[in-house]
Design a protein around this motif. Structure first.
Motif: not given
Ligand code: FES
Ligand code: SF4
Length: 212
Positions: A42-45, A53-56, A58, A72, A74
């Motif tokens: 994950t990056l944006c979680y 859901g910004a990075c996708r 996950c 997605i 998260c």
């Molecule tokens: S962690 Fe970024 S979209 Fe799920």
């Protein structure tokens, strides 16, 4: 929501990578996977902040009956009887594509370079607008500042390709309490480089949370 114990009611059963797991209704696939020790990148979680859901990055594959799709994790709620695959060839293909996009967007981020390398991605088909950029505009820093710390020192500024994270008028923020939470949650290393611009010269502070 605490994941320390699963209460008796509203328990949902499904599988992750062929292993039977249980979750409470309302949990996401990512929450359940982590609770059961499955790794999903994950990056944006951040667990303290509602997912966006910004990075996708996950993404996982969900199979249900005759169909399957990539979702997605998260944000995707668990459902009785589904099969989740966290590392299928389809998932890896999508993750590599996401990482190519992120490498193009944030070519200077060592964190993204390292993640990309894990998936065998060393270059991107997509063009970079700014070779020095590290920020993927996930908004975690803004949200932790606003929603958790409770000050509004930073926000999104401008639009389109000029969109960035900044203080009002791009001058050191008098609201900033120099807590460093934005740096801690930033998944790409971008906020570290901006902190001095946000909080100003720390030696000039009065001790009342104001920069001069
Ligand atoms: S962690 Fe970024 S979209 Fe799920
Ligand atoms: S500075 Fe970091 S946390 Fe903030 S939007 Fe950019 S990548 Fe996300």
């Amino acid at each position: 929501m605490s994941k320390n114990s699963i209460k008796e009611k509203n328990i949902i059963g499904f599988t992750i990578n062929g292993q039977a797991v249980e979750a409470e209704e309302g949990w996401t696939v990512l929450e359940t996977a982590r609770y059961n020790g499955f790794h999903i990148p994950t990056l944006c979680y951040h667990e303290a902040i509602e997912p966006s859901g910004a990075c996708r990055l996950c993404v996982v594959e969900v199979r249900e009956g005759d169909w399957s799709k990539v979702v997605i994790s998260c944000m995707y709620p668990v459902k009785e009887g589904i099969e989740i695959l966290t590392d299928s060839p389809r998932v890896h293909n999508v993750r590599r594509w996401v990482l190519e996009m992120l490498l193009a967007e944030c070519p200077a981020s060592k964190e993204i370079q390292a993640l990309a390398a894990e998936y065998g991605v060393s270059s991107s088909r997509f063009a970079s607008v700014d070779k020095e950029n590290q920020c993927m505009l996930c908004g975690l820093c803004v949200r932790v500042c606003n929603e958790i710390v409770g000050v509004n020192a930073i926000s999104f500024a401008s639009r389109g390709t000029s969109k960035e994270i900044a203080t009002p008028y791009k001058v050191p923020s008098t609201a900033c309490v120099a807590c460093g939470s934005c740096v801690t949650v930033c998944p790409t290393g971008a906020m570290q480089a901006r902190l001095d611009q946000v909080r100003g010269d720390i030696s000039q502070r009065t001790g009342h949370g104001h920069a001069h």
